[in-house]
Motif scaffolding. Structure first.
Motif, PDB file in Angstrom:
ATOM      1  N   ASP A 182     -10.366   0.828   0.337  1.00 41.75           N
ATOM      2  CA  ASP A 182     -10.533   2.210   0.785  1.00 41.75           C
ATOM      3  C   ASP A 182     -11.128   2.203   2.189  1.00 41.75           C
ATOM      4  O   ASP A 182     -12.314   1.953   2.352  1.00 41.75           O
ATOM      5  N   GLU A 183     -10.299   2.438   3.187  1.00 48.12           N
ATOM      6  CA  GLU A 183     -10.730   2.456   4.593  1.00 48.12           C
ATOM      7  C   GLU A 183     -11.512   1.202   4.961  1.00 48.12           C
ATOM      8  O   GLU A 183     -12.635   1.296   5.470  1.00 48.12           O
ATOM      9  N   PRO A 184     -10.960   0.021   4.733  1.00 50.92           N
ATOM     10  CA  PRO A 184     -11.741  -1.208   4.923  1.00 50.92           C
ATOM     11  C   PRO A 184     -12.199  -1.437   6.363  1.00 50.92           C
ATOM     12  O   PRO A 184     -13.166  -2.156   6.584  1.00 50.92           O
ATOM     13  N   THR A 185     -11.526  -0.811   7.331  1.00 53.87           N
ATOM     14  CA  THR A 185     -11.922  -1.026   8.726  1.00 53.87           C
ATOM     15  C   THR A 185     -12.524   0.245   9.336  1.00 53.87           C
ATOM     16  O   THR A 185     -12.724   0.320  10.539  1.00 53.87           O
ATOM     17  N   GLY A 186     -12.822   1.240   8.479  1.00 57.53           N
ATOM     18  CA  GLY A 186     -13.297   2.536   8.966  1.00 57.53           C
ATOM     19  C   GLY A 186     -14.585   2.475   9.772  1.00 57.53           C
ATOM     20  O   GLY A 186     -14.835   3.350  10.598  1.00 57.53           O
ATOM     21  N   ALA A 187     -15.402   1.449   9.516  1.00 59.27           N
ATOM     22  CA  ALA A 187     -16.689   1.375  10.216  1.00 59.27           C
ATOM     23  C   ALA A 187     -16.701   0.259  11.262  1.00 59.27           C
ATOM     24  O   ALA A 187     -17.748  -0.108  11.771  1.00 59.27           O
ATOM     25  N   LEU A 188     -15.523  -0.281  11.583  1.00 58.46           N
ATOM     26  CA  LEU A 188     -15.477  -1.461  12.465  1.00 58.46           C
ATOM     27  C   LEU A 188     -14.790  -1.154  13.800  1.00 58.46           C
ATOM     28  O   LEU A 188     -13.925  -0.272  13.871  1.00 58.46           O
ATOM     29  N   ASP A 189     -15.156  -1.905  14.841  1.00 61.44           N
ATOM     30  CA  ASP A 189     -14.483  -1.724  16.132  1.00 61.44           C
ATOM     31  C   ASP A 189     -13.066  -2.310  16.060  1.00 61.44           C
ATOM     32  O   ASP A 189     -12.714  -2.994  15.093  1.00 61.44           O
ATOM     33  N   THR A 190     -12.275  -2.033  17.095  1.00 66.98           N
ATOM     34  CA  THR A 190     -10.846  -2.399  17.072  1.00 66.98           C
ATOM     35  C   THR A 190     -10.624  -3.892  16.874  1.00 66.98           C
ATOM     36  O   THR A 190      -9.823  -4.301  16.030  1.00 66.98           O
ATOM     37  N   GLU A 191     -11.359  -4.705  17.616  1.00 67.21           N
ATOM     38  CA  GLU A 191     -11.142  -6.153  17.550  1.00 67.21           C
ATOM     39  C   GLU A 191     -11.502  -6.694  16.164  1.00 67.21           C
ATOM     40  O   GLU A 191     -10.758  -7.483  15.569  1.00 67.21           O
ATOM     41  N   THR A 192     -12.626  -6.236  15.638  1.00 68.97           N
ATOM     42  CA  THR A 192     -13.055  -6.695  14.309  1.00 68.97           C
ATOM     43  C   THR A 192     -12.086  -6.182  13.241  1.00 68.97           C
ATOM     44  O   THR A 192     -11.762  -6.896  12.292  1.00 68.97           O
ATOM     45  N   SER A 193     -11.588  -4.962  13.428  1.00 71.77           N
ATOM     46  CA  SER A 193     -10.618  -4.400  12.476  1.00 71.77           C
ATOM     47  C   SER A 193      -9.388  -5.292  12.376  1.00 71.77           C
ATOM     48  O   SER A 193      -8.878  -5.556  11.286  1.00 71.77           O
ATOM     49  N   VAL A 194      -8.917  -5.762  13.522  1.00 75.71           N
ATOM     50  CA  VAL A 194      -7.735  -6.625  13.544  1.00 75.71           C
ATOM     51  C   VAL A 194      -8.008  -7.915  12.767  1.00 75.71           C
ATOM     52  O   VAL A 194      -7.173  -8.370  11.975  1.00 75.71           O
ATOM     53  N   GLN A 195      -9.206  -8.477  12.950  1.00 70.99           N
ATOM     54  CA  GLN A 195      -9.543  -9.717  12.222  1.00 70.99           C
ATOM     55  C   GLN A 195      -9.569  -9.477  10.713  1.00 70.99           C
ATOM     56  O   GLN A 195      -9.074 -10.298   9.926  1.00 70.99           O
ATOM     57  N   ILE A 196     -10.137  -8.345  10.316  1.00 73.80           N
ATOM     58  CA  ILE A 196     -10.200  -8.026   8.878  1.00 73.80           C
ATOM     59  C   ILE A 196      -8.787  -7.803   8.333  1.00 73.80           C
ATOM     60  O   ILE A 196      -8.436  -8.262   7.242  1.00 73.80           O
ATOM     61  N   MET A 197      -7.943  -7.119   9.121  1.00 76.28           N
ATOM     62  CA  MET A 197      -6.563  -6.879   8.675  1.00 76.28           C
ATOM     63  C   MET A 197      -5.794  -8.189   8.536  1.00 76.28           C
ATOM     64  O   MET A 197      -5.000  -8.357   7.609  1.00 76.28           O
ATOM     65  N   GLU A 198      -6.022  -9.115   9.471  1.00 74.14           N
ATOM     66  CA  GLU A 198      -5.368 -10.426   9.376  1.00 74.14           C
ATOM     67  C   GLU A 198      -5.764 -11.120   8.067  1.00 74.14           C
ATOM     68  O   GLU A 198      -4.932 -11.718   7.387  1.00 74.14           O
ATOM     69  N   LEU A 199      -7.045 -11.012   7.731  1.00 71.93           N
ATOM     70  CA  LEU A 199      -7.532 -11.633   6.499  1.00 71.93           C
ATOM     71  C   LEU A 199      -6.898 -10.962   5.276  1.00 71.93           C
ATOM     72  O   LEU A 199      -6.408 -11.645   4.365  1.00 71.93           O
ATOM     73  N   ILE A 200      -6.856  -9.636   5.265  1.00 68.94           N
ATOM     74  CA  ILE A 200      -6.272  -8.925   4.119  1.00 68.94           C
ATOM     75  C   ILE A 200      -4.785  -9.257   4.000  1.00 68.94           C
ATOM     76  O   ILE A 200      -4.267  -9.462   2.901  1.00 68.94           O
ATOM     77  N   LYS A 201      -4.116  -9.354   5.149  1.00 72.47           N
ATOM     78  CA  LYS A 201      -2.690  -9.701   5.131  1.00 72.47           C
ATOM     79  C   LYS A 201      -2.473 -11.080   4.484  1.00 72.47           C
ATOM     80  O   LYS A 201      -1.564 -11.268   3.670  1.00 72.47           O
ATOM     81  N   LYS A 202      -3.344 -12.011   4.829  1.00 73.27           N
ATOM     82  CA  LYS A 202      -3.262 -13.358   4.250  1.00 73.27           C
ATOM     83  C   LYS A 202      -3.405 -13.282   2.726  1.00 73.27           C
ATOM     84  O   LYS A 202      -2.679 -13.943   1.981  1.00 73.27           O
ATOM     85  N   LEU A 203      -4.318 -12.427   2.268  1.00 72.50           N
ATOM     86  CA  LEU A 203      -4.571 -12.306   0.827  1.00 72.50           C
ATOM     87  C   LEU A 203      -3.409 -11.655   0.091  1.00 72.50           C
ATOM     88  O   LEU A 203      -3.259 -11.808  -1.119  1.00 72.50           O
ATOM     89  N   SER A 204      -2.576 -10.906   0.815  1.00 72.74           N
ATOM     90  CA  SER A 204      -1.475 -10.187   0.155  1.00 72.74           C
ATOM     91  C   SER A 204      -0.352 -11.121  -0.276  1.00 72.74           C
ATOM     92  O   SER A 204       0.566 -10.708  -0.983  1.00 72.74           O
ATOM     93  N   LYS A 205      -0.415 -12.379   0.123  1.00 69.72           N
ATOM     94  CA  LYS A 205       0.611 -13.334  -0.321  1.00 69.72           C
ATOM     95  C   LYS A 205       0.507 -13.608  -1.820  1.00 69.72           C
ATOM     96  O   LYS A 205       1.484 -13.977  -2.460  1.00 69.72           O
ATOM     97  N   ASP A 206      -0.702 -13.449  -2.359  1.00 68.63           N
ATOM     98  CA  ASP A 206      -0.926 -13.788  -3.769  1.00 68.63           C
ATOM     99  C   ASP A 206      -1.132 -12.586  -4.673  1.00 68.63           C
ATOM    100  O   ASP A 206      -1.352 -12.744  -5.865  1.00 68.63           O
ATOM    101  N   ARG A 207      -1.137 -11.365  -4.107  1.00 63.62           N
ATOM    102  CA  ARG A 207      -1.489 -10.216  -4.944  1.00 63.62           C
ATOM    103  C   ARG A 207      -0.984  -8.918  -4.341  1.00 63.62           C
ATOM    104  O   ARG A 207      -0.514  -8.893  -3.221  1.00 63.62           O
ATOM    105  N   LEU A 208      -1.092  -7.871  -5.139  1.00 65.68           N
ATOM    106  CA  LEU A 208      -0.774  -6.529  -4.657  1.00 65.68           C
ATOM    107  C   LEU A 208      -1.988  -5.967  -3.911  1.00 65.68           C
ATOM    108  O   LEU A 208      -3.096  -5.976  -4.434  1.00 65.68           O
ATOM    109  N   ILE A 209      -1.745  -5.508  -2.696  1.00 64.94           N
ATOM    110  CA  ILE A 209      -2.810  -4.870  -1.916  1.00 64.94           C
ATOM    111  C   ILE A 209      -2.441  -3.411  -1.696  1.00 64.94           C
ATOM    112  O   ILE A 209      -1.335  -3.118  -1.227  1.00 64.94           O
TER     113      ILE A 209
END
Ligand code: ADP
Ligand code: ADP
Length: 231
Positions: free
Chosen positions: A166-193
């Motif tokens: 739920d809004e995982p990057t809502g409190a983060l700056d743009t650069e940090t948001s991108v890093q978190i999204m990259e991590l979540i994308k990696k996790l989506s290989k094994d599960r439904l996100i």
């Protein structure tokens, strides 16, 4: 596969009734990265909470791996939530006076996993999110991005099939948001996100599917995928 079939959910406050989910029918595959967009109040969080078993639907059916939840008891919902679902929130929801490792272990307390295994799984998850060096620190010693990584580690430690964000990057700056999204994308290989976001650019860039909500209904779904029984 996860299916919502004609799901309705309303909230009554005084004389006011809000139809937060108004006949929602949608199916999700086991491994995809779905972004949910829509204005504030359109029902996004309610859908996430219903899917994750935090909140109960009024009418319709939620089908988990082919199994109806219509007759689920609270103990069935607990088992589902503790073993099959992970949650990530905008504000991390970490416990301030506990260490990082304890926060991640705590997430598995109700899962029936033994103490030693909880510890091992917590270490593995914190290593996966790149925080192995920080496990004995407290949340306030970390940056926002690191705190969200802890929350992600807590959510994935027990290897859930479904990760709800739920809004995982809502409190983060743009650069940090991108890093978190990259991590979540990696996790989506094994599960439904399934990720609720206010950020259409991040949704476009990282999600494989975009669903738009409006007034408790699905207004648009970028995917044409529909199982036979949904047509
Ligand atoms: P979104 O996540 O799209 O902002 P929500 O699912 O949070 O939307 O809310 C949908 C609607 O339901 C809103 O009108 C909201 O005020 C209402 N709502 C959500 N949760 C509750 C609640 N616990 N009690 C009363 N109304 C609620
Ligand atoms: P978001 O917009 O990110 O969905 P909100 O700030 O609307 O979040 O809601 C946060 C929490 O408050 C949610 O868990 C929701 O269920 C609850 N909530 C939302 N609207 C209401 C309301 N009108 N009355 C009571 N609780 C609400």
């Amino acid at each position: 596969m996860l299916q919502l079939k004609h799901i309705f959910k309303s909230y009554k406050v005084g004389d006011n009734i809000t139809h937060a989910l108004d006949d929602v029918t949608i199916s999700f595959r086991d491994q995809e990265f779905v972004a949910i967009l829509g204005p504030s109040g359109s029902g996004k969080t309610t859908m996430l909470n219903v899917i994750g078993g935090l909140d109960r639907y009024d009418k319709g059916d939620l089908i988990i791996n082919g199994k109806s939840t219509k007759n689920f008891k609270e103990t069935d919902w607990d088992a589902y939530r503790n073993n099959s679902v992970g949650f990530i929130f905008q504000n991390y929801n970490l416990i301030p006076h506990l260490s990082i490792i304890a926060n991640v272990e705590l997430g598995m307390n109700l899962s029936g996993v033994g103490k030693k295994e909880r510890h091992e799984k917590a270490i593995a998850a914190l290593t996966e999110v790149g925080l192995k060096e920080h496990i004995n620190k407290r949340p306030n010693q970390l940056s926002g991005g690191q705190m969200q990584r802890v929350a992600i580690a807590r959510a994935i430690a027990n290897d859930p099939d479904i990760l709800l964000c739920d809004e995982p990057t809502g409190a983060l700056d743009t650069e940090t948001s991108v890093q978190i999204m990259e991590l979540i994308k990696k996790l989506s290989k094994d599960r439904l996100i399934i990720m609720v976001t206010h950020n259409p650019e991040l949704a476009e860039k990282y999600a494989t599917r975009i669903v738009n909500f409006q007034d408790g209904k699905i207004q648009h779904d970028s995917e044409s995928f529909k199982p036979e029984d949904e047509k």
